[in-house]
Design a protein around this motif. Structure first.
Motif, mmCIF file in Angstrom:
data_model
loop_
_atom_site.group_PDB
_atom_site.id
_atom_site.type_symbol
_atom_site.label_atom_id
_atom_site.label_comp_id
_atom_site.label_asym_id
_atom_site.label_seq_id
_atom_site.Cartn_x
_atom_site.Cartn_y
_atom_site.Cartn_z
ATOM 1 N N UNK A 189 -9.682 -3.309 2.642
ATOM 2 C CA UNK A 189 -9.162 -4.436 3.417
ATOM 3 C C UNK A 189 -10.017 -4.719 4.644
ATOM 4 N N UNK A 190 -10.916 -3.789 4.988
ATOM 5 C CA UNK A 190 -11.680 -3.935 6.228
ATOM 6 C C UNK A 190 -12.912 -4.806 6.026
ATOM 7 N N UNK A 212 0.842 -1.201 0.000
ATOM 8 C CA UNK A 212 0.000 0.000 0.000
ATOM 9 C C UNK A 212 0.870 1.241 0.000
ATOM 10 N N UNK A 213 1.056 1.823 -1.186
ATOM 11 C CA UNK A 213 1.767 3.104 -1.285
ATOM 12 C C UNK A 213 0.734 4.196 -1.038
ATOM 13 N N UNK A 214 0.197 4.208 0.169
ATOM 14 C CA UNK A 214 -0.946 5.065 0.481
ATOM 15 C C UNK A 214 -0.449 6.398 1.008
ATOM 16 N N UNK A 215 -0.663 7.456 0.246
ATOM 17 C CA UNK A 215 -0.241 8.760 0.719
ATOM 18 C C UNK A 215 -1.400 9.588 1.235
ATOM 19 N N UNK A 216 -2.535 9.548 0.578
ATOM 20 C CA UNK A 216 -3.585 10.473 1.037
ATOM 21 C C UNK A 216 -4.948 9.792 1.022
ATOM 22 N N UNK A 217 -5.971 10.513 0.592
ATOM 23 C CA UNK A 217 -7.362 10.081 0.757
ATOM 24 C C UNK A 217 -7.599 8.656 0.272
ATOM 25 N N UNK A 228 -7.236 5.775 2.630
ATOM 26 C CA UNK A 228 -8.316 5.433 3.561
ATOM 27 C C UNK A 228 -9.272 4.450 2.895
ATOM 28 N N UNK A 229 -9.552 4.666 1.589
ATOM 29 C CA UNK A 229 -10.421 3.728 0.892
ATOM 30 C C UNK A 229 -9.724 2.385 0.684
ATOM 31 N N UNK A 264 -7.738 1.144 2.917
ATOM 32 C CA UNK A 264 -7.961 0.499 4.208
ATOM 33 C C UNK A 264 -9.369 -0.061 4.279
ATOM 34 N N UNK A 265 -10.340 0.710 3.779
ATOM 35 C CA UNK A 265 -11.731 0.239 3.818
ATOM 36 C C UNK A 265 -11.901 -1.008 2.966
ATOM 37 N N UNK A 288 -14.367 1.316 -2.523
ATOM 38 C CA UNK A 288 -13.732 0.021 -2.312
ATOM 39 C C UNK A 288 -14.157 -1.008 -3.356
ATOM 40 N N UNK A 334 -12.295 9.758 -7.215
ATOM 41 C CA UNK A 334 -11.623 10.646 -6.260
ATOM 42 C C UNK A 334 -12.337 10.602 -4.922
ATOM 43 N N UNK A 335 -12.069 9.649 -4.080
ATOM 44 C CA UNK A 335 -11.336 8.419 -4.367
ATOM 45 C C UNK A 335 -12.273 7.357 -4.924
#
Lengths: 260, 159, 408
Positions: A57-58, A43-48, A51-52, A54-55, A147, A143-144
């Motif tokens: 994977x949740x 996860x090269x997760x930098x911004x908004x 969070x999606x 993460x959602x 999921x 944007x974004x």
């Protein structure tokens, strides 16, 4: 070290073993089944979009059920999901992490920032799309993106992996260059673009290798000359330095933002 | 508990502010910047809120020397963490080559905030313990939030 | 173990370092030459840094002697971009700043523009904004709790247990927002003078059902954490932030309240509909990680109570006080400056706006967003020295930073 674009058709070592071609086909099918159903995500997760991610994977969407697990280190992963805006300060790090991932590897550009920079594309510190630095296999707009969209993108990637390993995949024809597309081309041409100079790739790799020294040293010393940035003619460009300019407000940017 | 009337009286008596506008915070002399923050901290404005610098380019033919050469306007805000949560904002003007006294010795939070304003707008703070850029890479040239900095300035090889 | 135990300000340290006990710019050249000093880099890509945040840790064995944070890996030039766009175009841009609570971001910038332009917001819109803000606070704190569960590792019964549970509840609130705005995440529902989307029929009943369910779950999580001896052992007395230091650093919101300062803009400087309802401010005296966790969990319960009050009390009337937007240059401010602050889940989110910009004064001349996360992160050089590496992630997680907002 370098990203070799021509080597997208990954060949498994079993292919070169003599007399095993029939057996290898069956084994390769098994390996393909395994590879497509265990695409581990870095996860090269930098911004908004992070969070999606993460959602995804949740609990509700649960990407784990198709074998997609988010791992914290690039060395265990097959797919880099670039989720979010990549800035000039962050880009060398992304490239360095991409190089640390073992082959075969794939990249998903998640969200409009990773695809093109979105409305930050004209800003001094944002790189206009991650595919100016690393090769992207699947683009997921939004944007974004929801999921569910990310799941659809992962399934698209599975199809692509299957096709690549089966030898059926071929890159799409170059899209026709319309006038509108030329207007929005990034100042650094994308990786597969014919206009891209190899010097840019080299300079980017040098910048990723010498994080401590910073890009300026590479540029100042014996680095090869960079390709001159293309002239872009956007609404924001024309009015940037002066106070008195007018006319930018009629630009259609409002519609884009409403969709976002 | 600090009140707006008290703040107004303080500025009028000790800092020579005579012009009051509902639309703009009061403007004081740059040399009084640190002293005002010190007085306000003693009077209960202990929460450091913000500092914002804005670049005003020079205007040709202006009578005022500062306006003609261009200046940076700096607004600072302090808050009292009391029942009425009173906010004190004041402005100062500094020339583009001048330095302003830092508030780090009074408010530790000014450290990063002043670094950010130096990074983006280019205002310099005298006596700052760590005068580096905060947001942009160390080797960046120019200050992006200045009016003469184009928003789409290229930065090879990345954009 | 306290933050000041490792305090050894060098001779060149400024006066503030002597006053605060910890020198963030400590010179380690005079450190004990026998000690095995080591530099450990954490980030900018690290699963526990909550975004792209880099921390350089100087270690003596396993103990941190100096921590140097680096921010700016997500600096997207939002302030410069907003100078180019007009007032009405700004709302969808600031959504992306604090991407965990976009509603409060939209409110902050629109309140600043309303103050600058002198536009009144009708009562119904004020109630709706307050309701959205409170529900967003629940969603934001749930996301914080879920990631804090990951940061704590196995302390809460497996790394991702709390993460899975909290995201389930968070999705319910996002569903409610989706019913109103059509968007899951970046809503773009506020505009200058009010709101763009009215609440649909039957929505209030769904809010009650959802919040009742979440309230019972939050009690569960509170019990789960406070009766878990590992959780308490890893958070109590860890990362103590003294009251005076918190104020000096400009730290606001739950972190300041966990340090014993009874300050909340919702009650002390009421905006929107907060002057018509009573907010019970949650405080804790200790200032450690456990206090910050407790304050946030209690704030969730308080927000549930407020949301129920607000959703029942929404008055009839128009939802926007300004004329419908016909073109982007509709609102103009030739001069003037305004600072407006409101209480977001992370603290005081302020917007300083100066009028008289481009596009014939339809853009701000300068716009500064005062990010609570950046102030919270600036506490790290003071909090970390004296702690071990394993506490770093807990302390960082308890500050709840959002890098999109800190870097802008």
């Amino acid at each position: 070290m370098a990203v070799d674009e021509s080597d997208r058709n990954y060949e498994h070592p079993l292919y070169s073993m003599p007399g095993l071609s029939v057996a290898a086909t069956s084994v390769d099918k098994l390996l393909t089944w395994g590879a497509t159903n265990s695409l581990w995500v870095f996860a090269m997760a930098t911004s908004c979009c992070g969070i999606e991610l993460m959602a995804t994977a949740a609990s509700r969407v649960d990407a784990d059920r198709m074998g997609t697990i988010i791992r914290g280190t690039p060395r265990q992963c097959d797919v880099m999901v670039v989720a979010g805006t990549i800035t000039v300060k962050m880009a060398p790090r992304v490239l360095k992490l991409w190089e640390q991932m073992p082959e075969p590897k794939w990249c998903i550009a998640m969200g409009s920032c990773a695809i093109s920079g979105d409305f930050y594309r004209d800003i001094y510190s944002v790189i206009p799309g991650i595919d100016t630095a690393i090769p992207v296999d699947v683009y997921i707009p939004g944007c974004p993106p929801n999921p569910e969209q990310l799941m659809a993108g992962l399934i698209r990637l599975q199809e692509k992996v299957r096709a690549v390993r089966g030898g059926e995949w071929a890159p799409k024809d170059e899209r026709p260059e319309t006038e509108a597309m030329q207007k929005t081309a990034p100042s650094i041409p994308r990786l597969l673009s014919a206009e891209r100079s190899p010097d840019v790739t080299l300079a980017q790799l040098l910048g990723a290798g010498n994080l401590g020294l910073g890009g300026a040293l590479n540029r100042a010393a014996d680095a090869p000359p960079l390709a001159a940035p293309q002239e872009t003619s956007d609404a924001i460009t024309t009015q940037a330095p002066t106070e008195t300019s007018e006319g930018a407000v009629e630009s259609p940017s409002e519609d884009e933002h409403a969709d976002a | 508990m600090p009140t707006p009337e008290e703040f107004r009286a303080l500025l009028e008596d000790d800092f020579g502010v005579s012009e009051w506008s509902e639309k703009q915070p009061p403007l004081i002399e740059a040399v009084d910047h640190h002293r005002l923050a010190e007085v306000l901290k003693e009077r209960g404005y202990t929460l450091y809120v913000f500092v914002v610098a804005s670049h005003r380019p020079g205007v040709e033919g202006a009578e005022d020397a500062l306006t003609a050469a261009g200046y940076i306007e700096l607004a600072t805000g302090l808050r009292s963490p009391t029942e009425n949560s009173q906010l004190a904002i004041w402005r100062v003007r500094v020339g583009l080559d001048e330095q302003l006294a830092t508030l780090v010795d009074l408010f530790a939070g000014a450290d990063w905030q002043e670094r950010e304003q130096f990074d983006l707008v280019g205002v310099r703070f005298a006596g700052h313990p760590d005068p580096r850029r905060l947001m942009l890479p160390e080797d960046w040239e120019g200050h992006p939030l200045r009016r003469d900095y184009a928003i789409n300035t290229p930065h090879p090889p990345w954009r | 173990m306290s933050a000041s135990s490792a305090a050894r300000p060098s001779s060149a340290a400024p006066a503030s370092a002597a006053r605060l006990g910890v020198d963030p710019h400590r010179d380690l050249s005079d450190y004990d030459p026998e000690a095995d000093l080591m530099v450990l880099n954490m980030g900018p890509q690290h699963p526990s840094t909550h975004g792209v945040f880099r921390l350089k840790l100087h270690l003596d064995g396993e103990t941190i002697v100096r921590a140097v944070p680096y921010v700016g890996y997500l600096h997207r030039g939002v302030e410069k971009l907003l100078e180019e766009l007009t007032f009405v175009q700004a709302t969808p841009i600031v959504d992306k700043n604090d991407y965990v609570s976009p509603m409060t971001n939209e409110q902050a910038i629109n309140m600043a523009f309303e103050a600058l332009l002198g536009i009144e917001v009708p009562r119904r819109a004020r109630y709706m904004r307050t309701l959205f803000a409170e529900m967003q606070r629940i969603a934001s704190h749930l996301l914080w709790l879920s990631t804090f569960g990951i940061d704590m590792g196995g302390a809460l019964g497996g790394g991702t247990t709390l993460f899975m549970h909290c995201f389930r509840e968070r999705e319910w609130i996002l569903d409610l927002f989706e019913l109103v705005t059509g968007a899951r995440f970046h809503y773009n529902t506020h505009t200058i003078g009010g709101n763009r989307h009215d609440i649909p029929a039957g929505w209030a009943k769904q809010v009650h059902t959802t919040l009742d369910l979440i309230a019972s779950r939050i009690d569960e999580y509170l019990e789960l954490s406070t009766t878990n001896s590992i959780f308490v052992a890893r958070t109590r007395g860890v990362g103590i932030l003294p009251k005076e230091l918190a104020l000096e650093l400009g730290i606001t919101g739950p972190i300041l309240r966990a340090s014993g300062v009874d300050h909340d803009l919702r009650r002390d400087a009421p905006f929107h509909a907060y002057d018509e309802i009573e907010v019970k401010v949650q405080t804790e005296p200790d200032g450690d990680c456990l206090s910050r966790a407790l304050v946030r969990v209690r704030e969730m319960k308080e927000s549930i109570r407020l949301s129920k009050l607000l959703v029942d009390g929404i008055p009839e009337g128009p939802i926007c006080g300004a004329r419908p937007i016909k073109n982007p240059t509709q609102f103009k401010a030739k001069e003037g400056q305004a600072y407006v602050a409101l209480e977001t889940p992370r603290g005081e989110l302020g917007t300083y706006v100066i009028g008289g910009g481009k596009n014939k004064a339809a853009s701000p001349y300068r716009l500064k967003i005062r990010p609570p996360s950046l102030h919270a992160l600036s506490a790290l050089p003071y909090l970390l020295p004296g702690h071990s590496i394993s506490d770093t992630v807990v302390i960082l997680g308890s500050l709840d930073p959002i890098m999109g907002e800190a870097d802008r």
